[in-house]
Scaffold this motif. Structure first.
Motif, mmCIF file in Angstrom:
data_model
loop_
_atom_site.group_PDB
_atom_site.id
_atom_site.type_symbol
_atom_site.label_atom_id
_atom_site.label_comp_id
_atom_site.label_asym_id
_atom_site.label_seq_id
_atom_site.Cartn_x
_atom_site.Cartn_y
_atom_site.Cartn_z
ATOM 1 N N ALA A 80 13.476 -42.196 40.410
ATOM 2 C CA ALA A 80 12.368 -42.311 39.203
ATOM 3 C C ALA A 80 13.159 -41.965 37.752
ATOM 4 N N TYR A 82 0.644 -34.825 50.105
ATOM 5 C CA TYR A 82 0.378 -35.010 48.519
ATOM 6 C C TYR A 82 0.003 -36.221 48.189
ATOM 7 N N ASP A 83 -1.511 -36.564 48.074
ATOM 8 C CA ASP A 83 -2.097 -37.749 47.695
ATOM 9 C C ASP A 83 -1.708 -38.534 46.275
ATOM 10 N N LYS A 84 -0.905 -37.610 45.597
ATOM 11 C CA LYS A 84 -0.831 -38.186 44.363
ATOM 12 C C LYS A 84 0.315 -39.068 44.158
ATOM 13 N N LEU A 85 1.202 -39.230 45.429
ATOM 14 C CA LEU A 85 2.144 -39.985 45.587
ATOM 15 C C LEU A 85 1.979 -40.939 46.454
ATOM 16 N N SER A 86 2.539 -42.242 46.716
ATOM 17 C CA SER A 86 2.611 -43.296 47.643
ATOM 18 C C SER A 86 3.096 -42.563 48.803
ATOM 19 N N MET A 124 10.745 -38.067 49.927
ATOM 20 C CA MET A 124 10.852 -36.691 49.449
ATOM 21 C C MET A 124 10.956 -35.672 50.512
ATOM 22 N N ALA A 137 6.884 -42.849 48.905
ATOM 23 C CA ALA A 137 7.484 -41.680 48.114
ATOM 24 C C ALA A 137 7.337 -40.311 48.655
ATOM 25 N N ARG A 138 6.596 -40.125 49.284
ATOM 26 C CA ARG A 138 6.169 -38.993 50.134
ATOM 27 C C ARG A 138 7.279 -38.814 51.400
ATOM 28 N N THR A 185 3.004 -27.959 45.439
ATOM 29 C CA THR A 185 2.424 -28.177 43.948
ATOM 30 C C THR A 185 2.528 -26.785 43.191
#
Length: 426
Positions: free
Chosen positions: A152, A328-332, A339, A335-336, A426
């Protein structure tokens, strides 16, 4: 459920990394004719095993490492040493016990297949193969992610607009009642606006725009493109404490607009991948060097103090981080997963560097011993002196036991910290 699933997936990835490491030792040892009697993932009681032609393959109960057992790790005593073994010194007994245990594994028909009999360069390859398997896995993962998925990078398109101005050192996401509105909010910036020019200069990248904003003060002229139309906004920039750029620490008063850029994925070329992986290796090596200095932080964390973000983590802590990343639901989802595999690659990079330390019982200690033997033998050959024979690593067993105790104590310290005060994503 996602946390548990993430922990399980990451834990299995760690077990694979351990098995992959030991596979390097196993394959090269067999390639050079060394007999390997065991290939195990874990320590302690055996949970499962299968007997091959000459090697037992299995999984043990404590999943904090692994090993292969090669016959003849230590050379026998020299003839002139037999008269000096009557000493009751604890270290002498420790050395002889270790040597005797190794000798008992060697059957007469396998006397020519002992590890110490191999040339130093072959022993170096066998011991280095394990750590380098971790390095290969780490490089493979990082290369696949960087070239296939990308990383990113911020663009000049606005993702969000800060509602107010809050000093960096206050560390809050909410606007205090007395906080002034941000220059961007006052001037009418909106998410989706693409900044084209700043104070008359064309903007090519976010880093260029960021530097221009930090260096500016007073009223700025900003050309943006919104829904296919261009319009000029004139925010009144404010001075606000922000982190220094680069590796310098601390805050500095700079111009502040109050916009957050939109990120997009950029695939890296081979040259960029080489540079980034080199930087990762250097940064990880620095962290390995700093491990002893992290003891006070670990002790304080166990006592209830806030744990530092760069605090060392073990198998438990790393698996927990993997679980948090997956949930972590703020990422697709993609993306998870990316990571998680990058986190696993980082663990493998650490395993490579730690195992290459020139300390027994680590692989690097055996490599250092083989190097020393090669130097001694070559020097004796050049000076026409008698061959000094193989380097006797058994004599270093007291030191190896001491280092093992230190490593075990450190690992237990990290384990307790991971349980009572874990590092969180987080």
């Amino acid at each position: 459920m996602l946390v548990v699933l993430g922990i399980l997936i990451f834990f299995l990835g760690l077990l694979f990394s351990i098995a992959w490491h030991e596979l390097g030792h196993l394959a090269t040892a067999k390639m050079f004719g060394v007999k390997v009697t065991q290939y195990m993932v874990g320590f302690g009681r055996t949970l499962f095993s299968r007997q091959g032609k000459e090697t037992e393959y299995g999984v043990k109960a404590v999943p904090f490492g692994g090993f292969i057992r090669m016959i003849g790790m230590f050379p026998p005593k020299r003839d002139e040493e037999y008269g000096r073994t009557a000493s009751s010194a604890p270290w002498r007994a420790m050395v002889e016990d270790a040597r005797q245990a190794v000798a008992e594994e060697v059957r007469p028909e396998d006397s020519h297949r002992q590890f110490y009999q191999r040339k130093p360069w072959k022993r170096i390859i066998v011991m280095a193969a394990g750590p380098f398997m971790n390095l290969i896995l780490a490089i493979g993962i990082f290369t696949s992610v960087l070239m296939g998925y990308g990383i990113a990078e911020p663009t000049t398109t606005i993702h969000s607009v800060s509602e107010c101005v809050v000093p960096e050192d206050q560390n809050t996401e909410e606007c205090p009642p007395d906080a002034p509105k941000s220059p961007a909010a006052t001037a009418g910036f909106r998410p989706g606006d693409e900044i084209i020019r700043f104070n008359g200069q064309w903007v090519e990248s976010w880093s260029e725009l960021r530097d221009s904003i930090r260096d500016a003060s007073g009223t700025a002229t900003v050309l943006v493109e919104r829904d296919g139309e261009r319009l000029t906004l004139r925010p009144e920039l404010m001075q606000n404490p922000q982190p220094r750029l680069g590796e310098a620490e601390g805050l500095v008063e700079v111009g502040f607009l109050g916009v957050v850029p939109t990120d997009h994925l950029v695939r890296q070329n081979f040259g960029q991948v080489v540079t980034r992986i080199g930087t990762m290796i250097g940064a990880t090596a620095q962290k390995v060097v700093e491990l002893p200095s992290k003891v006070p932080d670990l002790v304080a964390a166990i006592g209830g103090q806030e744990r530092a973000e760069d605090s060392p983590v073990g198998v438990v802590g790393a698996s927990r981080l993997g679980g948090e990343v997956l949930s972590y639901d703020k990422l697709s989802v993609s993306a998870r997963l990316i990571m998680m595999v990058q986190l696993l690659a980082g663990v493998n990079l650490s395993l490579f560097l730690i195992n290459m330390l020139p300390l027994l019982p680590l692989d690097g200690g055996h490599i250092a011993g083989a190097f020393w033997e090669a130097l001694r033998r070559n020097f004796a050959k050049l000076t026409r002196r008698p061959d000094p024979g193989p380097f006797d690593t058994a004599k270093l067993m007291p030191l190896a036991y001491g280092i093992s105790i230190v490593f075990i104590a450190y690992s237990l310290l990290v384990l307790v910290a991971d349980v009572v005060n874990p590092v969180t994503f987080t």
